[in-house]
Design a protein around this motif. Structure first.
Motif, PDB file in Angstrom:
ATOM      1  N   ILE A  72      -8.734  41.869 -26.915  1.00  0.00           N
ATOM      2  CA  ILE A  72      -8.395  41.375 -25.576  1.00  0.00           C
ATOM      3  C   ILE A  72      -9.653  40.769 -24.943  1.00  0.00           C
ATOM      4  O   ILE A  72     -10.695  41.438 -24.854  1.00  0.00           O
ATOM      5  CB  ILE A  72      -7.846  42.510 -24.696  1.00  0.00           C
ATOM      6  CG1 ILE A  72      -6.442  42.889 -25.184  1.00  0.00           C
ATOM      7  CG2 ILE A  72      -7.806  42.107 -23.220  1.00  0.00           C
ATOM      8  CD1 ILE A  72      -5.823  44.052 -24.446  1.00  0.00           C
ATOM      9  N   PRO A  73      -9.595  39.509 -24.497  1.00  0.00           N
ATOM     10  CA  PRO A  73     -10.793  38.858 -23.937  1.00  0.00           C
ATOM     11  C   PRO A  73     -11.277  39.561 -22.673  1.00  0.00           C
ATOM     12  O   PRO A  73     -10.484  39.900 -21.789  1.00  0.00           O
ATOM     13  CB  PRO A  73     -10.303  37.433 -23.621  1.00  0.00           C
ATOM     14  CG  PRO A  73      -9.081  37.241 -24.451  1.00  0.00           C
ATOM     15  CD  PRO A  73      -8.439  38.595 -24.550  1.00  0.00           C
ATOM     16  N   HIS A  74     -12.572  39.793 -22.590  1.00  0.00           N
ATOM     17  CA  HIS A  74     -13.172  40.375 -21.392  1.00  0.00           C
ATOM     18  C   HIS A  74     -14.674  40.101 -21.412  1.00  0.00           C
ATOM     19  O   HIS A  74     -15.257  39.863 -22.462  1.00  0.00           O
ATOM     20  CB  HIS A  74     -12.905  41.883 -21.308  1.00  0.00           C
ATOM     21  CG  HIS A  74     -13.502  42.685 -22.432  1.00  0.00           C
ATOM     22  ND1 HIS A  74     -12.911  42.763 -23.688  1.00  0.00           N
ATOM     23  CD2 HIS A  74     -14.620  43.433 -22.499  1.00  0.00           C
ATOM     24  CE1 HIS A  74     -13.641  43.522 -24.463  1.00  0.00           C
ATOM     25  NE2 HIS A  74     -14.694  43.948 -23.775  1.00  0.00           N
ATOM     26  N   THR A  75     -15.262  40.132 -20.233  1.00  0.00           N
ATOM     27  CA  THR A  75     -16.695  39.936 -20.081  1.00  0.00           C
ATOM     28  C   THR A  75     -17.330  41.255 -19.685  1.00  0.00           C
ATOM     29  O   THR A  75     -16.854  41.923 -18.761  1.00  0.00           O
ATOM     30  CB  THR A  75     -16.993  38.879 -18.993  1.00  0.00           C
ATOM     31  OG1 THR A  75     -16.377  37.646 -19.369  1.00  0.00           O
ATOM     32  CG2 THR A  75     -18.490  38.671 -18.827  1.00  0.00           C
ATOM     33  N   VAL A  76     -18.383  41.641 -20.383  1.00  0.00           N
ATOM     34  CA  VAL A  76     -19.068  42.903 -20.092  1.00  0.00           C
ATOM     35  C   VAL A  76     -20.213  42.641 -19.111  1.00  0.00           C
ATOM     36  O   VAL A  76     -21.043  41.753 -19.330  1.00  0.00           O
ATOM     37  CB  VAL A  76     -19.601  43.562 -21.372  1.00  0.00           C
ATOM     38  CG1 VAL A  76     -20.367  44.849 -21.038  1.00  0.00           C
ATOM     39  CG2 VAL A  76     -18.455  43.875 -22.331  1.00  0.00           C
ATOM     40  N   ILE A  77     -20.224  43.415 -18.023  1.00  0.00           N
ATOM     41  CA  ILE A  77     -21.236  43.301 -16.974  1.00  0.00           C
ATOM     42  C   ILE A  77     -22.041  44.599 -16.931  1.00  0.00           C
ATOM     43  O   ILE A  77     -21.483  45.685 -17.073  1.00  0.00           O
ATOM     44  CB  ILE A  77     -20.574  43.066 -15.593  1.00  0.00           C
ATOM     45  CG1 ILE A  77     -19.635  41.845 -15.638  1.00  0.00           C
ATOM     46  CG2 ILE A  77     -21.628  42.924 -14.495  1.00  0.00           C
ATOM     47  CD1 ILE A  77     -20.330  40.537 -15.847  1.00  0.00           C
ATOM     48  N   ASP A  78     -23.338  44.486 -16.724  1.00  0.00           N
ATOM     49  CA  ASP A  78     -24.182  45.680 -16.623  1.00  0.00           C
ATOM     50  C   ASP A  78     -23.818  46.486 -15.389  1.00  0.00           C
ATOM     51  O   ASP A  78     -23.705  45.950 -14.275  1.00  0.00           O
ATOM     52  CB  ASP A  78     -25.659  45.296 -16.534  1.00  0.00           C
ATOM     53  CG  ASP A  78     -26.188  44.705 -17.831  1.00  0.00           C
ATOM     54  OD1 ASP A  78     -25.485  44.826 -18.855  1.00  0.00           O
ATOM     55  OD2 ASP A  78     -27.294  44.131 -17.811  1.00  0.00           O
ATOM     56  N   GLY A  79     -23.624  47.800 -15.578  1.00  0.00           N
ATOM     57  CA  GLY A  79     -23.337  48.685 -14.466  1.00  0.00           C
ATOM     58  C   GLY A  79     -24.593  49.041 -13.703  1.00  0.00           C
ATOM     59  O   GLY A  79     -25.718  48.879 -14.195  1.00  0.00           O
ATOM     60  N   GLY A  80     -24.421  49.535 -12.480  1.00  0.00           N
ATOM     61  CA  GLY A  80     -25.537  49.946 -11.646  1.00  0.00           C
ATOM     62  C   GLY A  80     -25.635  51.459 -11.568  1.00  0.00           C
ATOM     63  O   GLY A  80     -24.839  52.187 -12.169  1.00  0.00           O
ATOM     64  N   SER A  81     -26.594  51.934 -10.807  1.00  0.00           N
ATOM     65  CA  SER A  81     -26.787  53.379 -10.665  1.00  0.00           C
ATOM     66  C   SER A  81     -25.672  54.021  -9.847  1.00  0.00           C
ATOM     67  O   SER A  81     -25.393  55.209  -9.983  1.00  0.00           O
ATOM     68  CB  SER A  81     -28.146  53.671 -10.014  1.00  0.00           C
ATOM     69  OG  SER A  81     -28.234  53.030  -8.749  1.00  0.00           O
ATOM     70  N   GLU A  82     -25.038  53.240  -8.985  1.00  0.00           N
ATOM     71  CA  GLU A  82     -23.916  53.700  -8.167  1.00  0.00           C
ATOM     72  C   GLU A  82     -22.723  52.771  -8.393  1.00  0.00           C
ATOM     73  O   GLU A  82     -22.883  51.621  -8.803  1.00  0.00           O
ATOM     74  CB  GLU A  82     -24.277  53.691  -6.674  1.00  0.00           C
ATOM     75  CG  GLU A  82     -25.504  54.506  -6.303  1.00  0.00           C
ATOM     76  CD  GLU A  82     -25.213  55.991  -6.286  1.00  0.00           C
ATOM     77  OE1 GLU A  82     -24.018  56.360  -6.332  1.00  0.00           O
ATOM     78  OE2 GLU A  82     -26.170  56.781  -6.223  1.00  0.00           O
ATOM     79  N   ARG A  83     -21.524  53.281  -8.118  1.00  0.00           N
ATOM     80  CA  ARG A  83     -20.326  52.450  -8.248  1.00  0.00           C
ATOM     81  C   ARG A  83     -20.437  51.198  -7.375  1.00  0.00           C
ATOM     82  O   ARG A  83     -20.018  50.113  -7.766  1.00  0.00           O
ATOM     83  CB  ARG A  83     -19.088  53.260  -7.849  1.00  0.00           C
ATOM     84  CG  ARG A  83     -17.763  52.571  -8.151  1.00  0.00           C
ATOM     85  CD  ARG A  83     -16.602  53.435  -7.689  1.00  0.00           C
ATOM     86  NE  ARG A  83     -15.323  52.931  -8.166  1.00  0.00           N
ATOM     87  CZ  ARG A  83     -14.665  51.921  -7.621  1.00  0.00           C
ATOM     88  NH1 ARG A  83     -15.179  51.302  -6.566  1.00  0.00           N
ATOM     89  NH2 ARG A  83     -13.500  51.514  -8.109  1.00  0.00           N
TER      90      ARG A  83
END
Length: 221
Positions: A72-83
């Motif tokens: 399934i196509p999706h783009t991965v984004i870096d998460g942060g320390s908080e939501r």
């Protein structure tokens, strides 16, 4: 009009009593997170999917995608320390007008009907969140004293929470506050009234080991 789904995948799995983050645990022979992405891929709005994931967990996710032949196509984004920072990182990648639905990765039994309703009403009203009315009696504890609340006025907030992109971007220009528990609280502090639509009792959040067992039972139905 463009539509986006921001899937927020965080958490270390501590409350699940396992070293594997809960979004990667198997649910009916497929990682929880894959069920979530599949639900949004089936939406009639066909949103562009952005998966916000801790940078250290991204190689493991890629291995899972290969192992389970997940395409399934999706783009991965870096998460942060908080939501808060994780969502902000995702919407910073979006330049066009549109509607954004933000969803917890560990709510895998979300129906396409609820997803579609969130997109629909957010486009009409500017924002909408899924919530279910409390069926339990509710009490508030303050200064070691408790008081009863009217359960007919109490709603248990779920995701998706959907917003037009301009509203969400404006709200996330604010500095982080520990009072931000979800996207609705961020948008509300920016001066917007929050609209509610009926959520789903099945739309549970996988937090504790028993939640995974319950999810298995619900999916069998």
């Amino acid at each position: 009009m463009k539509y986006y789904a921001v899937i927020v995948a965080g958490g270390s799995g501590n409350r699940m009593q396992t070293e594997t983050p809960k979004q990667f645990l198997l649910l009916k022979n497929l990682p929880v997170l894959m069920h979530t992405l599949k639900a949004f891929a089936q939406s009639e709005y066909q949103p562009l999917i952005l998966l916000v994931l801790n940078k250290n967990q991204q190689p493991y996710w890629l291995r899972l995608c290969e192992e389970f032949n997940f395409r399934i196509p999706h783009t991965v984004i870096d998460g942060g320390s908080e939501r808060f920072q994780s969502v902000k990182n995702a919407i910073n990648h979006l330049d066009d007008d549109g509607v954004v639905a933000v969803h917890d990765a560990v709510r895998p039994i979300i129906s396409t009907k609820l997803i579609d309703n969130c997109f629909k009403y957010a486009l009409e009203k500017g924002n909408v969140i899924a919530a279910v009315q409390s069926t339990d009696s509710v009490r508030k504890l303050r200064d070691d004293k408790t008081s009863a609340l009217n359960r007919n006025e109490i709603y248990l907030v779920q995701t998706p929470q959907a917003f037009t992109l301009d509203i969400l971007k404006e709200a996330y220009k604010q500095d982080f506050s520990p009072h931000f528990t979800d996207d609705a609280s961020v948008v509300e502090l920016a001066g917007y009234e929050i609209n509610i639509i009926e959520g789903e009792r099945n739309n549970i959040k996988i937090t504790h080991p028993i939640d995974l067992e319950l999810a298995e039972l619900l999916m069998k139905k």
